[in-house]
Design a protein around this motif. Structure first.
Motif, PDB file in Angstrom:
ATOM      1  N   HIS A  58       0.834  -1.200   0.000  1.00 26.23           N
ATOM      2  CA  HIS A  58       0.000   0.000   0.000  1.00 26.23           C
ATOM      3  C   HIS A  58       0.872   1.254   0.000  1.00 26.23           C
ATOM      4  O   HIS A  58       0.641   2.192  -0.772  1.00 26.23           O
ATOM      5  CB  HIS A  58      -0.931   0.006   1.220  1.00 26.23           C
ATOM      6  N   SER A  61       2.675   1.628  -3.436  1.00 23.21           N
ATOM      7  CA  SER A  61       1.812   1.989  -4.561  1.00 23.21           C
ATOM      8  C   SER A  61       1.293   3.413  -4.411  1.00 23.21           C
ATOM      9  O   SER A  61       0.926   4.042  -5.394  1.00 23.21           O
ATOM     10  CB  SER A  61       0.657   1.005  -4.698  1.00 23.21           C
ATOM     11  N   HIS A  87      -1.123  -9.969  -4.428  1.00 26.14           N
ATOM     12  CA  HIS A  87      -0.543  -9.571  -5.708  1.00 26.14           C
ATOM     13  C   HIS A  87      -1.590  -8.807  -6.514  1.00 26.14           C
ATOM     14  O   HIS A  87      -2.693  -9.297  -6.720  1.00 26.14           O
ATOM     15  CB  HIS A  87      -0.069 -10.799  -6.491  1.00 26.14           C
ATOM     16  N   PRO A  88      -1.244  -7.589  -6.949  1.00 24.47           N
ATOM     17  CA  PRO A  88      -2.245  -6.767  -7.638  1.00 24.47           C
ATOM     18  C   PRO A  88      -2.551  -7.199  -9.069  1.00 24.47           C
ATOM     19  O   PRO A  88      -3.559  -6.778  -9.633  1.00 24.47           O
ATOM     20  CB  PRO A  88      -1.624  -5.365  -7.616  1.00 24.47           C
ATOM     21  N   GLU A  89      -1.723  -8.041  -9.645  1.00 23.86           N
ATOM     22  CA  GLU A  89      -1.966  -8.477 -11.026  1.00 23.86           C
ATOM     23  C   GLU A  89      -2.856  -9.711 -11.043  1.00 23.86           C
ATOM     24  O   GLU A  89      -2.788 -10.557 -10.144  1.00 23.86           O
ATOM     25  CB  GLU A  89      -0.639  -8.790 -11.717  1.00 23.86           C
ATOM     26  N   ASP A  90      -3.663  -9.842 -12.094  1.00 19.25           N
ATOM     27  CA  ASP A  90      -4.487 -11.037 -12.226  1.00 19.25           C
ATOM     28  C   ASP A  90      -3.634 -12.220 -12.695  1.00 19.25           C
ATOM     29  O   ASP A  90      -2.452 -12.057 -13.017  1.00 19.25           O
ATOM     30  CB  ASP A  90      -5.682 -10.798 -13.162  1.00 19.25           C
TER      31      ASP A  90
END
Length: 178
Positions: A58, A61, A87-90
């Motif tokens: 947090h 980013s 993890h912020p990516e899919d």
């Protein structure tokens, strides 16, 4: 943590296996209280580190031009973020990141079967399509990278696609032909 400790490479997959082995040994020891305490300890540490990682992510980013992108490319950090569902990516972006880390094998995602966890990949043949068994190397490299970036991939199937049209053999003309 000392600088020497920070520089020591850690393999997330091996560490996970080691934790599981220790828990299995404690369970096999026949002392259910010790096994339960060990599992509670692991859960507590996971929660603690997960909360810390969430806070770090947090804060990074939120920083303008923050270094979060570099962290996402690091195998150890990425595996910790995936482990803690941070993890912020899919999944597809993480698979692409893993394949990018082994780009020398020229692997391309074809399909992912969610039920079996099987990722189908296409490898471009190099060197004129000789068919020499480099597919096993590509599969092993992909499996190692995916273990960190996309652990939901449980199996990898690599199919080889020819690099181009087949080469034609040109020889001498038969005797008497012009």
């Amino acid at each position: 943590m000392s600088a020497a400790t920070a520089a020591t490479p850690v393999n997330a997959e091996q560490t996970g296996r080691r934790v599981e082995e220790v828990l299995e040994r404690l369970t096999a020891s026949g002392d259910p209280a010790a096994a339960a305490a060990a599992e509670e300890l692991v859960r507590s540490l996971m929660d603690f580190y997960g909360a810390g990682l969430a806070r770090i992510l947090h804060l990074l980013s939120a920083a303008p031009g923050g270094p979060a992108a570099r962290l996402l490319g690091d195998e150890l950090v990425a595996s910790l973020l995936v482990l803690h569902d941070l993890h912020p990516e899919d999944r597809d972006a993480r698979i692409a990141r893993a394949l990018d880390s082994v780009r020398e094998h020229a692997l391309e995602m074809v399909d992912f079967d969610e039920g079996s966890g099987t990722l189908s990949l296409r490898a471009q043949e190099s060197g004129g399509g000789c068919g020499c068994g480099s597919g096993a190397d590509a599969r092993q490299a992909a499996e190692a990278a995916l273990a960190c970036f996309a652990p939901e991939v449980r199996a990898v199937d690599v199919r080889t696609a020819p690099a181009g049209p087949p080469l034609l053999q040109i020889g001498a003309a038969p005797k008497g032909a012009r």
